[in-house]
Every structure is written in C-alpha cells, then in structure tokens.
Design a protein around this motif. Structure first.
Motif, PDB file in Angstrom:
ATOM      1  N   ALA A   1       0.947   3.955  -3.020  1.00  0.00           N
ATOM      2  CA  ALA A   1       0.407   5.304  -2.799  1.00  0.00           C
ATOM      3  C   ALA A   1       1.441   6.368  -3.155  1.00  0.00           C
ATOM      4  O   ALA A   1       1.131   7.359  -3.821  1.00  0.00           O
ATOM      5  CB  ALA A   1      -0.057   5.465  -1.349  1.00  0.00           C
ATOM      6  N   ILE A   2       2.673   6.159  -2.722  1.00  0.00           N
ATOM      7  CA  ILE A   2       3.728   7.135  -3.023  1.00  0.00           C
ATOM      8  C   ILE A   2       4.029   7.122  -4.528  1.00  0.00           C
ATOM      9  O   ILE A   2       4.140   8.178  -5.164  1.00  0.00           O
ATOM     10  CB  ILE A   2       5.009   6.825  -2.206  1.00  0.00           C
TER      11      ILE A   2
ATOM     12  N   ILE B   1       0.804  -1.230   0.000  1.00  0.00           N
ATOM     13  CA  ILE B   1       0.000   0.000   0.000  1.00  0.00           C
ATOM     14  C   ILE B   1       0.835   1.277   0.000  1.00  0.00           C
ATOM     15  O   ILE B   1       0.610   2.181  -0.810  1.00  0.00           O
ATOM     16  CB  ILE B   1      -0.983   0.004   1.200  1.00  0.00           C
ATOM     17  N   ALA B   2       1.797   1.369   0.909  1.00  0.00           N
ATOM     18  CA  ALA B   2       2.570   2.612   1.006  1.00  0.00           C
ATOM     19  C   ALA B   2       3.356   2.858  -0.282  1.00  0.00           C
ATOM     20  O   ALA B   2       3.392   3.982  -0.794  1.00  0.00           O
ATOM     21  CB  ALA B   2       3.515   2.553   2.205  1.00  0.00           C
TER      22      ALA B   2
END
Lengths: 202, 202
Positions: free
Chosen positions: A66-67, A62-63
């Motif tokens: 997202a980035i 996820i991280a």
C-alpha cells in the motif's frame, strides 16, 4: 538498501528455527517512514517498467504494498488466504506450501481485479523458499496478465527460493539479501544498487 | 466524507446477509488515492488530539492504518488473529465474537509494542456490531494505555455497535455511516463534518 540493512542489524532478532523477527518494523509494528523509503527504493529498482497494478498476499505484504503503491500510482490487490463470504466465488487461485505448517493452502484473487495483459508487480515482505511468490505468479499466469517482476523486502538467500525463481527468469529485486544467519551472525549479500549509491565504491 | 460516500454509492454492492461489498477499493483491491483522502480526513477529525500510535486489526484495517499513519506521523501496530510462531508469547489479548462464524476468536498484540500511558487511536475499516472495536479496546486497557478514540471508514449505523460503544464514552469518528441498506437502497446518515464543508449548508 543500506537503511534497511541497518535496521535489520539493529533491531531484528534471530530466533530458533531460522526465524528472523522483524516485528518491530515490518510484521506487527509498522515503521511508516521506513516503509516509505522501501517504497521509493522499489520504484527506483523498477524504474522504466510499466506497472499497472501491485499484487501482494495477506497479511504482511499489505502495508508494504500500500505504501509502495503511492510511488507507482497504481492500485494494490492482495490475495486472500481464507475463503470468506466477502470474497467472490469466481477467483484465480495459487497454491502455497507452508513449511511451518507442513501443508499447502490456497491464496485467491477475485477475477474482477486482475485482467488480461495488465502489467503486474508482486511485492512481498519475505522471500525464503519461494512458495508464496510462486503462488502469486500462478495467479498472474491464470489471469493472462504480464508479470513485471517481484519486489521483496528481505530475501533469505541461503534458502533456495530466489535462486530457483531467478533461474526460471523471474525478475526479483530484494532490498536486503541475507546469505548467512544464526543467533550471533547476520551476513548480507553485497548489493549492486547500494554500491553504486556509495561514492567510496565507484 | 462526501468522496467516500460517492464511492460507496457508485461501486459498493449489497449482497445477501447484509454484506456490503467494498472489495473494489477497501477490502481486496485498494484504491490508494482514496485511502490517502481517508487518512487526511481521519487526521482532521482527531485534530488537536495527542496520538502516539495507531492500533488496528488484521487483515483489512492494515492498509488504511498504514496510509493514515503518514498524516499522524506515528507507527502502526496491528493485532494478529492467529497465534503464529512469529508472534511473541507475551501478549495482550482481546476477544472478538464473529457473528459470521458464530464463535469467538482472540486478537493479540505483543507487549513489546504497546506501552503504559501511550495515546492510542484505533483505526478500522468497518464498525457493525462493534465486536472488533471492543476487542481492540480490551487490548488498550490491558496495556494501561490511553484510548484516544476510533476512526472508522464505514459504520453500519443500523447495527448496534457504534451506539453501544459511544454510550460507553468511546469517541468514534466514522467517515460514512449507513442507516439503511438493502439490495436497492443505501441511506447515509447526515454528517456534520460534510455539512460544514458544504457551502450550501451554511
């Protein structure tokens, strides 16, 4: 991606069972400037490709997704591992076999968030046996969407997933491929993109 | 935060059991430009506070925390819900009671990634009964770190969590507080920060 390999060499730990611990920057604590560099590099690798949406799987994709999405200017959808009351009933489902747990589980995406003909880029933290990637591809296929490829942070090249999925014509860009790994050694595969970026190599 | 409230008014759905579905932008699909605005607003709310690290809980806090961390220039640590072989054995633990499941579960952070006297900002997607926030605070207390406060995207003000934790002197900044909610109505609490930003209100 040299910066990533340096980070892995410096801080990753190899623990028993071929577990590469990268929890200081990727899996538990998140090094945000490094994730930004990873996002930029993924954008570079898929330069010229039309991407409408990034698909990843919870939790550790996820991280990164997202980035990275900031460089692609597209939304992210993450596949869910648990059937919760917050998830729509009408979903696309992929099956993922977990070698750790010795059993398969489902990952799901609501049909609201993937559409026919959308160009989907999968982003994930690890590629080892390829099970997660295969489950995500299953979801893209069910949605009749178009799979652009997969951007992976760390590929364990000595496990079969990347080789098998590339043979099935999946485009996979892994920013660091480990060809050999044990508690004292970590051997990275040479990386064409890094060689090109290195003036000494030209 | 007016932009967030507009988004909630436009696309959120209230389903039975007081479930506010925000999966089109916050919980399943991620609206990255909106998450960036949320990150900027959280930075503004905690302007002048020293923050060394952002702490959140998997799953749905991760994307918000990662994007927001770019404005704080600090790393993120996310507490894990499952005891996996990838997590260190030596952890700080918080207990979270889940009203949905009718049982408590543990959230854990490796002792490697939280340190004494660090200034910790908690970021999470929802505040309802306050159970998750309480579990995260427990972890900060165990680490002998300093809790700066909590930045929350959506607070269900009609549930008791925010009121109780504020009474215990936790600083909580919620970007949208819902005071009343059912399948046809959604009432937001007036927001001083938004009023100040609105010239008509001055």
């Amino acid at each position: 991606m040299e910066l990533l390999k340096e980070q892995i060499r410096e801080v990753a730990r190899v623990e028993k069972g071929n577990v590469l611990k990268v929890d200081s920057f990727l899996n538990h604590q998140l090094d945000i400037p490094l994730l930004n560099e990873i996002g930029k590099e993924l954008k570079k690798r898929f330069q010229g490709e039309k991407v409408d949406k990034i698909l990843t799987a919870e939790v550790s994709g996820i991280a990164i997704a997202a980035i990275a999405a900031q460089y692609f200017n597209v939304p992210v959808v993450f596949a869910k591992k648990t059937q919760s009351k917050n998830l729509d009933q009408d979903t696309y489902e992929g099956e993922v076999y977990s070698y750790t747990k010795g059993q398969a589980y489902k990952i799901r995406v609501s049909k609201r968030y993937l559409h026919e003909k959308e160009n989907i880029l999968i982003i994930d933290d690890f590629l080892a046996n390829g099970e997660a990637l295969q489950g995500l591809r299953e979801i893209v296929v069910q949605a009749n969407a178009n799979l652009v490829g997969a951007g992976i942070v760390i590929e364990k090249g000595f496990q079969g997933g990347g080789k098998r999925l590339r043979a099935e014509n999946m485009r996979i860009e892994s920013l660091a491929i480990i060809d050999e790994m044990n508690e004292s050694t970590l051997v990275f595969r040479d990386d064409k993109a890094d060689l090109k970026a290195d003036p000494k190599a030209s």
